[in-house]
Design a protein around this motif. Structure first.
Motif, PDB file in Angstrom:
ATOM      1  N   THR A   1       0.821  -1.209   0.000  1.00  0.00           N
ATOM      2  CA  THR A   1       0.000   0.000   0.000  1.00  0.00           C
ATOM      3  C   THR A   1       0.856   1.261   0.000  1.00  0.00           C
ATOM      4  OG1 THR A   1      -0.150  -0.087   2.410  1.00  0.00           O
ATOM      5  CG2 THR A   1      -1.942  -1.090   1.177  1.00  0.00           C
ATOM      6  N   MET A   2       2.139   1.123   0.235  1.00  0.00           N
ATOM      7  CA  MET A   2       3.021   2.279   0.279  1.00  0.00           C
ATOM      8  C   MET A   2       3.665   2.485  -1.090  1.00  0.00           C
ATOM      9  SD  MET A   2       3.945   4.702   2.206  1.00  0.00           S
ATOM     10  CE  MET A   2       3.405   4.049   3.779  1.00  0.00           C
ATOM     11  N   GLY A   3       3.355   3.621  -1.694  1.00  0.00           N
ATOM     12  CA  GLY A   3       3.899   3.884  -3.020  1.00  0.00           C
ATOM     13  C   GLY A   3       5.273   4.513  -2.993  1.00  0.00           C
ATOM     14  N   ARG A   4       5.486   5.433  -2.054  1.00  0.00           N
ATOM     15  CA  ARG A   4       6.777   6.126  -1.972  1.00  0.00           C
ATOM     16  C   ARG A   4       6.899   6.727  -0.581  1.00  0.00           C
ATOM     17  NH1 ARG A   4       6.054   9.360  -5.918  1.00  0.00           N
ATOM     18  NH2 ARG A   4       6.980   7.999  -7.499  1.00  0.00           N
ATOM     19  N   VAL A   5       8.122   6.739  -0.040  1.00  0.00           N
ATOM     20  CA  VAL A   5       8.389   7.357   1.261  1.00  0.00           C
ATOM     21  C   VAL A   5       9.473   8.406   1.057  1.00  0.00           C
ATOM     22  CG1 VAL A   5       9.060   7.002   3.656  1.00  0.00           C
ATOM     23  CG2 VAL A   5       7.815   5.201   2.438  1.00  0.00           C
ATOM     24  N   LEU A   6       9.135   9.660   1.293  1.00  0.00           N
ATOM     25  CA  LEU A   6      10.080  10.769   1.143  1.00  0.00           C
ATOM     26  C   LEU A   6      10.588  11.162   2.527  1.00  0.00           C
ATOM     27  CD1 LEU A   6       7.945  12.882  -1.359  1.00  0.00           C
ATOM     28  CD2 LEU A   6       9.839  11.357  -1.934  1.00  0.00           C
TER      29      LEU A   6
END
Length: 644
Positions: free
Chosen positions: A362-367
């Motif tokens: 469910t996590m697309g990207r972590v900045l």
């Protein structure tokens, strides 16, 4: 192991009779059995091989039928199994290769039908009259009409009973539906999705999770139906046990969370994913845990995940393309070693474990924004608990790199109008409404400003702590730290032996009283200390004891590798140093006298501090974080490919 294939339903937007004209089922070729039921408008095809059947067994079943919701369309579905019984020990590999080739070939089936339909149109054939039951043409005056009609009725009922048309839910999983709501899948991935759904239906009846959920669990297990089914089944049991399905309706955040938890939904990224912002550096981890407890903090995290699922479904409808993930922006400004309070780390790892098991993919990207020099410690502690697929979605920034105008800044992932105001986003007056109207439910997509409505966090007042959550001792709080006092002119040294070039030395200390001068030194004269004769690379115990008590002097027996810092009363200092060379490294604190201070050395003028240090192996550091000293953004392997 027999390889299975199950297609989704493919829809030909042409009448059944016209498609049958193209198929040509009046004759049987090779080893194939065709059954055309004109009364129910169903064609079933079953084919199997006879040649080499002792070595290879192939069974294929196909089915054409009228679309249950549109009589002018024709549906097609197929299943196949391939069993290589004897192929010199390479049976499993050959099965997978053959099934992959088979899937590539059947992908052309719809194109072929469409081609011949167009050919018929060019010949002027656009309509084929549907088959009419001859019994209906019997003269109504026939004396046997009643018995014939009764017989006809019985035949129809028998035919309907034997032929199971797909339900409305089955029809949803068509190739067009998959592309619109789930995204591009290859033929085998489509097959695995259909198989998983059928498998869960057998276990749970009609209570099957949404197709997007099935697909996420498949992706988490590399499209292994068996592994995905096991993972999903455990998750469904967990949801039922803890009543997670009721969380969105029933959860009410405690007041301390509303006042001091610095996180919330904020617009969306460039891919249309809902964006969650967490100002972790401003969060009082200890205060929140002592105010609400670990279970309540977990409940808060699960509520965020449930909101994410809901917002992704709505985003899919709003944007007209599949949105199956959300993005996370973590601001680390203010992060220090106190965030590594052991109960806090324990709670974080528990949350990660539960989220990884129940909300995969469910996590697309972590900045990661404004990462301080102590961040490698936190990353080393938690990264091993994060699935590799998720770790590859992390993008790291230190300093002000996130503000870059070209490639590499936040603008690569977030529209400039929606960058949070505390990260340099536009003011309320400077935002344009460029994305059109969005349903009111999308409160995170407030189109009028980049201003965030996320609380700034801060220290939770101790009067909000709950007594039933207090630990019986303070061992968790300070067991990592050492406390020291320094008299006038006194120094304290911590000597670290490095035999792992590239390892990272990390420190954190709080000055409790007076001022101190902090330095990081590197020993350069190996001949001053006797080496352990058994191993010239490793200091002997006596050598280390001597090094600990030695008065190290810059420029005499060591060199400074970090600028000295005067640390004042009440300050908290964190930092890291990459130990490029082997040898001894020294952390040094010196009592710093203030100008004009002539009072005698008394206890009240002793400097007091509490410090912690740790050495991170080079193998962990290189794989997890960039050189924070270089002030250049670090990116994970997959971040570039995920940016578009």
């Amino acid at each position: 192991m027999v390889q299975q294939y199950q297609s989704p339903v493919r829809v030909y937007k042409h009448p059944f009779a016209l498609v049958m004209l193209i198929i040509g089922v009046d004759f049987v070729y090779f080893i194939q059995r065709n059954v055309l039921d004109r009364r129910s408008s169903i064609l079933e095809i079953e084919a199997f091989n006879e040649s080499f059947s002792s070595r290879v067994s192939v069974i294929e079943k196909c089915r054409y039928f009228v679309h249950p919701e549109n009589s002018e369309w024709t549906c097609f579905e197929q299943t196949a199994s391939l069993d290589i019984k004897n192929f010199f020990g390479f049976e499993n590999s050959m099965e997978k290769l053959a099934m992959k080739q088979y899937a590539q070939n059947i992908a052309k089936g719809k194109e072929i039908i469409e081609y011949f339909v167009n050919q018929l149109k060019e010949e002027g054939i656009t309509y084929v009259a549907p088959w009419v039951d001859p019994l209906k043409q019997i003269d109504l005056k026939d004396e046997n009409l009643e018995s014939v009609q009764e017989e006809d009725k019985e035949k129809k009922e028998l035919c309907v009973a034997e032929t199971k048309l797909p339900s409305t839910r089955d029809m949803q999983l068509s190739s067009d539906y998959i592309e619109r709501y789930l995204g591009k899948l290859d033929m085998m991935q489509e097959s695995r999705l259909v198989q998983l759904r059928h498998s869960i239906e057998e276990l749970r009846g009609s209570s099957v999770p949404p197709d997007a959920t099935l697909l996420r669990f498949l992706r988490a297990r590399e499209f292994s139906v068996e592994k995905a089914r096991e993972m999903l089944t455990q998750s469904l049991h967990w949801r039922k046990k803890h009543q997670v399905d009721r969380l969105l309706e029933e959860y009410e955040a405690p007041q301390v969370v509303k006042d001091y938890f610095p996180g919330g939904w904020h617009h969306f990224d460039k891919d249309g994913r809902p964006l969650y912002v967490l100002r972790l550096g401003q969060m009082d981890v200890k205060g929140l845990l002592k105010s609400i407890g670990e279970d309540e903090l977990l409940l808060l995290a699960l509520h965020v995940c449930e909101e994410g699922l809901s917002l992704m479904d709505e985003a899919t409808t709003v944007w007209g393309h599949p949105v199956s993930q959300w993005s996370l922006l973590i601001d680390l400004e203010g992060l220090n070693m106190r965030h590594l309070w052991r109960p806090g780390i324990k709670a974080l790892l528990r949350i990660i474990e539960i989220v990884e098991a129940n909300y995969p993919e469910t996590m697309g990207r972590v900045l990661i924004i404004r990462a301080p020099r102590c961040f490698p410690i936190l990353w080393t502690l938690i990264s091993t608990f994060i699935h590799e697929n998720t770790r590859n979605k992390f993008v790291f920034y230190c300093g002000t790199d996130y503000q870059e105008q070209g490639s590499g800044g936040l603008r690569d992932y977030i529209n400039p109008d929606f960058i949070p105001d505390f990260l340099g986003g536009p003011s309320e007056e400077g935002v344009c409404e460029i994305y059109g109207m969005v349903p009111q439910r999308f409160y995170i997509f407030d189109m009028t400003a980049a201003t965030t409505y996320i609380v700034e966090g801060g220290v939770v007042p101790k009067n909000l702590y709950r007594l039933d959550l207090e630990t019986t001792s303070s061992e968790h709080e300070h067991s990592l730290y050492h406390s020291i006092s320094l008299s006038r002119g006194q120094s304290h040294h911590v000597v670290i032996h490095c035999d792992d070039p590239g390892a990272v030395l990390t420190w954190d200390f709080d000055v409790m009283r007076h001022n101190v001068l902090f330095s990081v030194l590197h020993h350069t004269k190996d001949n001053e200390i006797d080496r352990n004769p058994a191993n010239s690379e490793v200091p002997s115990p006596s050598e280390l004891e001597l090094a600990m008590t030695k008065e190290w002097k810059e420029g005499v027996d060591c060199v400074k590798v970090e600028p000295s810092v005067i640390c004042h009363d009440g300050e908290s200092i964190q930092g890291t140093h990459i130990m490029q060379e082997a040898g001894l490294y020294i952390l040094q604190w010196q009592h710093q006298e203030e100008p004009g201070e002539f009072l005698p050395s008394i206890s009240s003028h002793k400097a007091q501090l509490m410090y912690f240090y740790e050495t991170l192996p080079s193998v962990h550091y290189k794989g997890s974080m960039m050189s924070l000293q270089s002030a250049v953004s670090g990116r994970s392997i997959a971040s570039s490919s995920l940016s578009r």
